[in-house]
Motif scaffolding. Structure first.
Motif, short mmCIF file in Angstrom:
data_model
loop_
_atom_site.label_atom_id
_atom_site.label_comp_id
_atom_site.label_asym_id
_atom_site.label_seq_id
_atom_site.Cartn_x
_atom_site.Cartn_y
_atom_site.Cartn_z
N TYR A 79 0.85 -1.20 0.00
CA TYR A 79 0.00 0.00 0.00
C TYR A 79 0.88 1.25 0.00
O TYR A 79 1.93 1.29 0.67
CB TYR A 79 -0.93 0.01 1.20
CG TYR A 79 -1.94 -1.11 1.19
CD1 TYR A 79 -3.14 -0.95 0.49
CD2 TYR A 79 -1.69 -2.31 1.83
CE1 TYR A 79 -4.07 -1.98 0.47
CE2 TYR A 79 -2.62 -3.34 1.81
CZ TYR A 79 -3.81 -3.17 1.13
OH TYR A 79 -4.73 -4.18 1.10
N PHE B 261 0.98 5.82 -1.55
CA PHE B 261 0.26 6.93 -2.20
C PHE B 261 0.35 6.78 -3.71
O PHE B 261 1.41 6.48 -4.26
CB PHE B 261 0.84 8.28 -1.78
CG PHE B 261 0.66 8.59 -0.32
CD1 PHE B 261 -0.58 8.94 0.18
CD2 PHE B 261 1.75 8.51 0.54
CE1 PHE B 261 -0.74 9.23 1.51
CE2 PHE B 261 1.58 8.78 1.89
CZ PHE B 261 0.34 9.14 2.39
N THR B 262 -0.76 7.07 -4.31
CA THR B 262 -0.76 7.09 -5.77
C THR B 262 -0.23 8.44 -6.24
O THR B 262 -0.06 9.39 -5.48
CB THR B 262 -2.18 6.89 -6.31
OG1 THR B 262 -3.00 8.00 -5.90
CG2 THR B 262 -2.79 5.59 -5.77
N VAL C 48 -1.70 10.61 -8.08
CA VAL C 48 -2.73 11.64 -7.93
C VAL C 48 -2.76 12.16 -6.49
O VAL C 48 -2.85 13.38 -6.24
CB VAL C 48 -4.11 11.09 -8.34
CG1 VAL C 48 -5.21 12.11 -8.05
CG2 VAL C 48 -4.11 10.71 -9.81
N GLU C 49 -2.66 11.25 -5.53
CA GLU C 49 -2.67 11.67 -4.12
C GLU C 49 -1.45 12.54 -3.80
O GLU C 49 -1.55 13.53 -3.06
CB GLU C 49 -2.70 10.45 -3.23
CG GLU C 49 -4.01 9.67 -3.28
CD GLU C 49 -3.95 8.36 -2.52
OE1 GLU C 49 -5.01 7.90 -2.06
OE2 GLU C 49 -2.83 7.81 -2.38
N LEU C 50 -0.30 12.20 -4.34
CA LEU C 50 0.89 13.01 -4.11
C LEU C 50 0.74 14.41 -4.70
O LEU C 50 1.12 15.42 -4.09
CB LEU C 50 2.11 12.31 -4.72
CG LEU C 50 2.63 11.08 -3.97
CD1 LEU C 50 3.76 10.41 -4.76
CD2 LEU C 50 3.10 11.44 -2.57
N VAL D 132 -2.06 16.01 -5.20
CA VAL D 132 -3.02 16.75 -4.37
C VAL D 132 -2.35 17.25 -3.10
O VAL D 132 -2.54 18.40 -2.68
CB VAL D 132 -4.23 15.86 -4.04
CG1 VAL D 132 -5.12 16.54 -3.01
CG2 VAL D 132 -5.02 15.55 -5.31
N ALA D 133 -1.54 16.40 -2.45
CA ALA D 133 -0.86 16.80 -1.22
C ALA D 133 0.11 17.95 -1.46
O ALA D 133 0.18 18.91 -0.69
CB ALA D 133 -0.12 15.61 -0.62
N SER E 183 -0.07 20.13 -3.87
CA SER E 183 -0.85 21.33 -4.19
C SER E 183 -1.38 22.00 -2.91
O SER E 183 -1.34 23.22 -2.77
CB SER E 183 -2.02 20.97 -5.11
OG SER E 183 -1.54 20.43 -6.33
#
Length: 208
Positions: free
Chosen positions: A11, A13-14, A16-18, A20-21, A23
């Motif tokens: 598991y 972070f994808t 996209v999640e990185l 977003v974080a 940003s």
């Protein structure tokens, strides 16, 4: 019989999640920088205003000392010891020093190009010399004796208080009135550049 070994999933972070974080962190950092910039600007502005106010107070303190030692009108029967004009103040004051007789000197305050300055003549006991010093000051020419009291002054207003009931008198001519009343008070207004209101101080003239 074959044994199936369970595969453990990893598991994390994808992408996209990185994104977003990152940003969100960038937005928080930008907001924090703007807030800090506002605080720094406000502090610098307040510090500048306090420095100007302190400089004006020091100028007022010097004026108060000069006004306190203003010579009496009877000392100079043919000339008033105080002359006020727009952006200009000239007076004759007593000078006291240890183990020396009292003397007098001419003191002038000028406002030129936003700079408030003060200069004083040499002290003397000779009225003829004093008259020459007064005439030299009447030329109103800047010289090396000028001491800068405050910069960034937009205007200087001066009025005197007469004891004959006429109240405050506007500058422009010798203060001594024909009726014999002499000024007992002096009001000075200094308008600092960028300030909403000017700073005003009232002084007693001579030993009251």
């Amino acid at each position: 019989m074959k044994t199936t070994i369970p595969i453990k999933r990893k598991y994390g972070f994808t992408l996209v999640e990185l994104l977003v974080a990152v940003s969100v962190m960038a937005i928080i950092a930008m907001l924090g920088w703007r807030g800090l910039d506002v605080i720094i600007r406000a502090r610098n502005s307040l510090t500048g205003e306090l420095e100007k106010a302190h400089g004006v107070q020091l100028a007022f303190a010097q004026m108060e000392s000069d006004c306190e030692h203003l010579i009496s009108y009877s000392t100079l029967p043919n000339r008033a010891p105080l002359v006020v004009a727009q952006n200009r103040l000239v007076l004759v004051r007593n000078v006291f020093a240890d183990n020396q007789p009292s003397r007098v000197q001419v003191v002038a305050y000028h406002l030129r190009d936003g700079v408030l300055s003060r200069r004083e003549s040499a002290a003397t006991r000779d009225l003829a010399t004093l008259d020459a010093l007064w005439q030299a000051e009447a030329a109103d020419v800047a010289n090396s004796r000028d001491v800068v009291l405050q910069t960034g002054v937009a205007g200087m207003g001066v009025r005197v208080w007469l004891s004959d009931g006429t109240g405050w008198r506007q500058p422009g001519i010798d203060v001594a009135p024909s009726g014999g009343a002499t000024p007992t008070g002096l009001e000075v207004l200094l308008q600092v550049q960028g300030a909403a209101r000017g700073m005003t101080k009232v002084f007693l003239l001579g030993a009251q």
